[in-house]
Design an enzyme around this catalytic site. Structure first.
Site, mmCIF file in Angstrom:
data_model
loop_
_atom_site.group_PDB
_atom_site.id
_atom_site.type_symbol
_atom_site.label_atom_id
_atom_site.label_comp_id
_atom_site.label_asym_id
_atom_site.label_seq_id
_atom_site.Cartn_x
_atom_site.Cartn_y
_atom_site.Cartn_z
ATOM 1 N N SER A 34 -10.690 -6.100 28.870
ATOM 2 C CA SER A 34 -10.020 -6.967 27.893
ATOM 3 C C SER A 34 -9.193 -6.202 26.857
ATOM 4 O O SER A 34 -8.370 -6.793 26.171
ATOM 5 C CB SER A 34 -11.062 -7.814 27.161
ATOM 6 O OG SER A 34 -12.061 -6.979 26.626
ATOM 7 N N ASP A 327 -12.397 -9.760 16.809
ATOM 8 C CA ASP A 327 -13.555 -10.612 17.130
ATOM 9 C C ASP A 327 -14.769 -9.709 17.338
ATOM 10 O O ASP A 327 -14.753 -8.555 16.907
ATOM 11 C CB ASP A 327 -13.255 -11.528 18.336
ATOM 12 C CG ASP A 327 -12.980 -10.746 19.617
ATOM 13 O OD1 ASP A 327 -13.228 -9.513 19.635
ATOM 14 O OD2 ASP A 327 -12.506 -11.353 20.592
ATOM 15 N N HIS A 330 -13.293 -6.811 19.940
ATOM 16 C CA HIS A 330 -11.922 -6.321 20.151
ATOM 17 C C HIS A 330 -11.196 -5.964 18.864
ATOM 18 O O HIS A 330 -11.382 -6.622 17.844
ATOM 19 C CB HIS A 330 -11.117 -7.388 20.903
ATOM 20 C CG HIS A 330 -11.741 -7.778 22.193
ATOM 21 N ND1 HIS A 330 -12.458 -8.951 22.345
ATOM 22 C CD2 HIS A 330 -11.805 -7.143 23.371
ATOM 23 C CE1 HIS A 330 -12.927 -9.017 23.571
ATOM 24 N NE2 HIS A 330 -12.538 -7.929 24.220
#
Ligand SMILES: *[C@@H]1O[C@H](CO)[C@@H](O)[C@H](O)[C@H]1NC(C)=O
Ligand SMILES: *[C@@H]1O[C@H](CO)[C@@H](O)[C@H](O)[C@H]1NC(C)=O
Length: 362
Positions: A34, A327, A330
């Site tokens: 991600s 978050d 990340h």
């Protein structure tokens, strides 16, 4: 200097200084999780890791989510910018366009991103998140692309193209998070065995890329994983020491593997990025980068905004520029930009044995 020599000189001069980097790097092929996913997971119907809702993408002009786990751009975008190239398109979006015949002229020559949120070096992270594209499968997809391009341009032109392209690999965090969350994995392997086998498995996949033309690699180690907002909840908002310790150990084993791998294969050039050192520097010296919040997430709920993921109902901080974390896991766009600046021009504390600028020029 005679006229002829002058011409040769000016040609060399223009060639080395006048041409932009864009002309020396034809494409970027991205593999990973991600941290560099630019939308592949939006095409995975079962996946529970998707950044396809607000507040993801809040700092884009249209405030729309794009599948990036960020308030805006992520590291893959900044790498594209540094190279003067468009961000490599998500593989699954290209495939879906080709299938729908929206554009039967899809070419992979401009680079492709196989990165998928939740992906690991091991396939196991696929179970945790129901669906993602683990590294092995990303490399399978790349092998398909390689065959397709061979048909399109022929072996010689393709080898030439790929030897100048950059292969970005950002993976490993999900495997480590998985290990520390799973009593089963911990019973089966000591942490040392686990990081050794992560690196061994990564090497097999890198070798497959090499066998299919990859020569220039930008490879990132993992960050101070124990300092992610989610992990800090487990230690009264302080970093989890054991997780950081094994993040460092993994990076050490990775670095020595890369060194060995280069000696075993002709023509490999790589730049290793020490994400651990870079993230640690942001956390230790936030003010010098303009950050004021190093612990909590910008988007989330509860303590440190880390008790819940970034959801439509989550809190959103007002100033994304002053947070390192967007978050639970990340970085913000601001932090990703700093990382890529360090990838590119970093001294050997961050990039080893060469930085990305040197990788491009080599
Ligand atoms: C298709 O791709 C080729 C090669 O990249 C290009 O020359 C051509 O203009 C493209 N055609 C269309 C319709 O986009
Ligand atoms: C929690 O943080 C403190 C302070 O950094 C550290 O000394 C301690 O070892 C940490 N505990 C765990 C379980 O990581």
């Amino acid at each position: 200097m005679n006229f002829r020599a002058f011409h040769v000189f000016s040609f060399v001069f223009i060639f080395s200084y006048g041409f932009s980097i864009a002309q020396t790097v034809p494409a970027v092929y991205v593999f990973g999780d991600s941290l560099v996913d630019v939308g592949n997971n939006n095409y995975l119907t079962l996946s529970i890791v998707k950044a396809n809702h607000r507040h993801y993408g809040i700092d884009f002009l249209n405030h729309k989510p794009t599948g990036r786990f960020s308030n805006g751009k992520n590291a893959a975008d900044f790498i594209g910018e540094k190279l003067g190239l468009a961000t490599s398109a998500p593989y699954l979006s290209l495939i879906s366009k080709a299938n729908k015949n929206e554009n039967n002229n899809v070419s992979f020559m401009n680079g492709v991103s196989f990165a998928s949120a939740g992906a690991g070096i091991f396939d196991g992270t696929d179970e945790r998140y129901r669906q993602s594209i683990p590294l092995t499968k990303q490399v399978d997809y790349y092998s398909n692309v390689y065959e397709e391009l061979t048909r399109e341009v022929g072996v010689t032109a393709l080898q030439n193209h790929l030897s100048k392209s950059i292969f970005v690999v950002v993976i490993g965090s999900n495997d480590l998070f998985g290990y520390f969350e799973s009593s089963q994995l911990r019973e089966k392997n000591t942490p040392q065995q686990y990081v050794d086998s992560m690196v061994y498995s990564l090497k097999l996949q890198l070798q497959r890329l090499y066998n299919n033309g990859g020569r220039k690699y930008e490879i990132a180690g993992v960050g101070t994983l124990g300092c992610c907002p989610e992990l800090r909840l487990k230690n009264k908002t302080e970093c989890v020491v054991e997780v950081n310790y094994w993040s460092l150990k993994y990076n050490e084993v990775l670095r020595s593997m890369l060194n060995e791998w280069q000696l075993e294969n002709e023509g490999i050039i790589y730049s290793y990025f020490d994400t651990y050192a870079a993230l640690n520097d942001l956390i230790q010296n936030p003010a010098s980068y303009g950050f004021t919040e190093v612990k909590g997430a910008c988007c989330g709920l509860g303590e440190l905004n880390a008790r819940a993921p970034c959801l439509p109902v989550s809190n959103l901080c007002l100033n994304r520029q002053d947070h390192i974390f967007w978050d639970q896991f990340h970085p913000t766009e601001a932090a990703s930009r700093i990382f890529v600046d360090k990838f590119f021009d970093g001294p050997s504390t961050y990039t080893f044995p060469i930085n990305m600028r040197q990788l491009v020029a080599s």
